[in-house]
Design a protein around this motif. Structure first.
Motif, PDB file in Angstrom:
ATOM      1  N   UNK A  99       0.981  -1.615   0.330  1.00 22.67           N
ATOM      2  CA  UNK A  99      -0.353   0.106  -0.119  1.00 22.67           C
ATOM      3  C   UNK A  99       0.861   0.940   0.264  1.00 22.67           C
ATOM      4  N   UNK A 100       0.122   1.950  -1.061  1.00 24.02           N
ATOM      5  CA  UNK A 100       1.376   3.350  -0.679  1.00 24.02           C
ATOM      6  C   UNK A 100       0.642   4.497   0.079  1.00 24.02           C
ATOM      7  N   UNK A 101       1.351   4.552   1.193  1.00 26.00           N
ATOM      8  CA  UNK A 101       1.456   5.820   2.052  1.00 26.00           C
ATOM      9  C   UNK A 101       1.067   6.842   1.720  1.00 26.00           C
ATOM     10  N   UNK A 102      -0.048   7.368   2.181  1.00 25.95           N
ATOM     11  CA  UNK A 102      -0.726   8.980   2.118  1.00 25.95           C
ATOM     12  C   UNK A 102       0.190  10.141   1.984  1.00 25.95           C
ATOM     13  N   UNK A 103       1.206   9.893   2.849  1.00 24.74           N
ATOM     14  CA  UNK A 103       1.974  11.169   2.678  1.00 24.74           C
ATOM     15  C   UNK A 103       2.438  10.541   1.489  1.00 24.74           C
ATOM     16  N   UNK A 104       2.578   9.703   1.065  1.00 26.79           N
ATOM     17  CA  UNK A 104       3.677   9.987  -1.056  1.00 26.79           C
ATOM     18  C   UNK A 104       2.900   9.698  -1.585  1.00 26.79           C
ATOM     19  N   UNK A 105       1.396  10.321  -1.774  1.00 22.72           N
ATOM     20  CA  UNK A 105       0.205  10.515  -2.597  1.00 22.72           C
ATOM     21  C   UNK A 105       0.253  11.604  -3.315  1.00 22.72           C
ATOM     22  N   UNK A 106       0.695  12.004  -5.202  1.00 26.11           N
ATOM     23  CA  UNK A 106      -0.093  13.185  -4.820  1.00 26.11           C
ATOM     24  C   UNK A 106      -1.172  13.709  -5.369  1.00 26.11           C
ATOM     25  N   UNK A 107      -1.936  15.061  -4.768  1.00 26.62           N
ATOM     26  CA  UNK A 107      -3.124  14.962  -4.691  1.00 26.62           C
ATOM     27  C   UNK A 107      -4.093  16.131  -6.033  1.00 26.62           C
ATOM     28  N   UNK A 108      -2.568  17.410  -5.610  1.00 28.04           N
ATOM     29  CA  UNK A 108      -3.736  18.086  -6.419  1.00 28.04           C
ATOM     30  C   UNK A 108      -3.406  18.228  -7.546  1.00 28.04           C
ATOM     31  N   UNK A 109      -4.434  18.744  -9.164  1.00 25.40           N
ATOM     32  CA  UNK A 109      -3.827  19.041 -10.092  1.00 25.40           C
ATOM     33  C   UNK A 109      -2.360  20.080 -10.236  1.00 25.40           C
ATOM     34  N   UNK A 110      -1.704  20.640  -9.804  1.00 22.42           N
ATOM     35  CA  UNK A 110      -1.297  21.558  -9.614  1.00 22.42           C
ATOM     36  C   UNK A 110      -0.171  21.157  -9.608  1.00 22.42           C
ATOM     37  N   UNK A 111       0.149  20.022  -8.741  1.00 25.62           N
ATOM     38  CA  UNK A 111       1.367  18.945  -8.209  1.00 25.62           C
ATOM     39  C   UNK A 111       1.433  17.963  -9.623  1.00 25.62           C
ATOM     40  N   UNK A 112       0.365  16.367  -9.757  1.00 25.18           N
ATOM     41  CA  UNK A 112       0.563  16.363 -11.488  1.00 25.18           C
ATOM     42  C   UNK A 112       1.519  17.451 -12.157  1.00 25.18           C
ATOM     43  N   UNK A 113       0.110  18.509 -12.770  1.00 26.64           N
ATOM     44  CA  UNK A 113       1.006  19.417 -13.401  1.00 26.64           C
ATOM     45  C   UNK A 113       2.479  19.871 -13.705  1.00 26.64           C
ATOM     46  N   UNK A 114       2.677  20.436 -12.760  1.00 25.23           N
ATOM     47  CA  UNK A 114       3.920  20.824 -12.578  1.00 25.23           C
ATOM     48  C   UNK A 114       5.001  19.366 -12.451  1.00 25.23           C
ATOM     49  N   UNK A 115       4.703  18.308 -12.314  1.00 18.16           N
ATOM     50  CA  UNK A 115       5.593  17.056 -12.379  1.00 18.16           C
ATOM     51  C   UNK A 115       5.957  16.708 -14.362  1.00 18.16           C
ATOM     52  N   UNK A 116       3.875  16.655 -14.420  1.00 22.08           N
ATOM     53  CA  UNK A 116       4.779  16.427 -15.850  1.00 22.08           C
ATOM     54  C   UNK A 116       4.942  17.815 -16.330  1.00 22.08           C
ATOM     55  N   UNK A 117       5.056  18.466 -16.232  1.00 24.11           N
ATOM     56  CA  UNK A 117       5.281  19.498 -17.074  1.00 24.11           C
ATOM     57  C   UNK A 117       7.391  20.079 -16.919  1.00 24.11           C
ATOM     58  N   UNK A 118       7.635  19.368 -15.524  1.00 21.38           N
ATOM     59  CA  UNK A 118       9.181  19.955 -15.837  1.00 21.38           C
ATOM     60  C   UNK A 118       9.988  18.508 -14.950  1.00 21.38           C
ATOM     61  N   UNK A 119       9.549  17.924 -15.344  1.00 23.46           N
ATOM     62  CA  UNK A 119       9.965  16.235 -15.244  1.00 23.46           C
ATOM     63  C   UNK A 119       9.873  15.946 -16.744  1.00 23.46           C
ATOM     64  N   UNK A 120      10.907  14.518 -16.679  1.00 20.78           N
ATOM     65  CA  UNK A 120      11.400  14.174 -17.266  1.00 20.78           C
ATOM     66  C   UNK A 120      10.728  12.432 -18.405  1.00 20.78           C
ATOM     67  N   UNK A 121      10.376  12.639 -19.331  1.00 15.11           N
ATOM     68  CA  UNK A 121       9.242  11.971 -19.588  1.00 15.11           C
ATOM     69  C   UNK A 121      10.010  10.868 -20.372  1.00 15.11           C
ATOM     70  N   UNK A 122       9.677   9.508 -19.740  1.00  9.33           N
ATOM     71  CA  UNK A 122       9.717   8.207 -20.474  1.00  9.33           C
ATOM     72  C   UNK A 122       9.008   7.519 -20.494  1.00  9.33           C
ATOM     73  N   UNK A 123       8.552   6.799 -21.880  1.00  7.34           N
ATOM     74  CA  UNK A 123       7.477   6.191 -22.441  1.00  7.34           C
ATOM     75  C   UNK A 123       8.062   4.497 -23.326  1.00  7.34           C
ATOM     76  N   UNK A 124       7.393   3.281 -22.146  1.00  2.78           N
ATOM     77  CA  UNK A 124       7.583   2.145 -22.761  1.00  2.78           C
ATOM     78  C   UNK A 124       6.524   1.523 -22.755  1.00  2.78           C
TER      79      UNK A 124
END
Length: 139
Positions: free
Chosen positions: A1-26
């Motif tokens: 189980x993934x602890x609650x403290x380690x979950x992304x919750x807001x759309x802002x957090x998701x958007x930040x990771x998608x925009x600024x993070x490195x994207x790799x697809x498999x």
């Protein structure tokens, strides 16, 4: 189980990771990995370096979010894929430092993939995303 403290919750957090993070697809997943090393100035700009850190500062452990769209399948299939990915990521979470943000997006192929295939694709994507970026040489 993934602890609650380690979950992304807001759309802002998701958007930040998608925009600024490195994207790799498999084959079955796309991974967006943003480490604090990638964005060293982001903490200073957001005010996280102050003596009283705000709630939106990423000074906690690594955070993970999942995106499983309707293209993957119906509700039962999407939830099955999310449960599998959550289990796989929880086992790998300790390998990432504080301030890391990870978004795992399931592709439609994930609906029919075996657990081993999801695991292999996730491992390959995470390994590729964690590799240092190549610098282009001037010609």
């Amino acid at each position: 189980m993934l602890p609650a403290a380690n979950r992304l919750r807001s759309s802002r957090e998701f958007a930040d990771a998608v925009r600024a993070g490195r994207r790799v697809g498999r084959g079955t997943v796309v991974v967006h990995l943003k480490t604090s090393i990638d964005q060293p100035e982001s903490r200073e700009l957001s005010g996280c370096v102050t003596s009283a850190p705000r709630a939106d500062c990423d000074m906690s452990g690594p955070k993970v979010g999942f995106v499983v769209s309707k293209a993957v399948g119906g509700a039962v299939v999407r939830n099955k894929v999310k449960r599998r990915l959550r289990h796989l990521v929880a086992a790998r979470l300790s390998a990432y430092p504080m301030g890391t943000t990870l978004v795992v997006r399931a592709l439609p192929a994930a609906a029919h993939a075996t657990f081993d295939r999801l695991s292999a694709d996730l491992d390959a994507a995470l390994a590729a995303a964690a590799r240092p970026r190549r610098t282009r040489e001037a010609s």
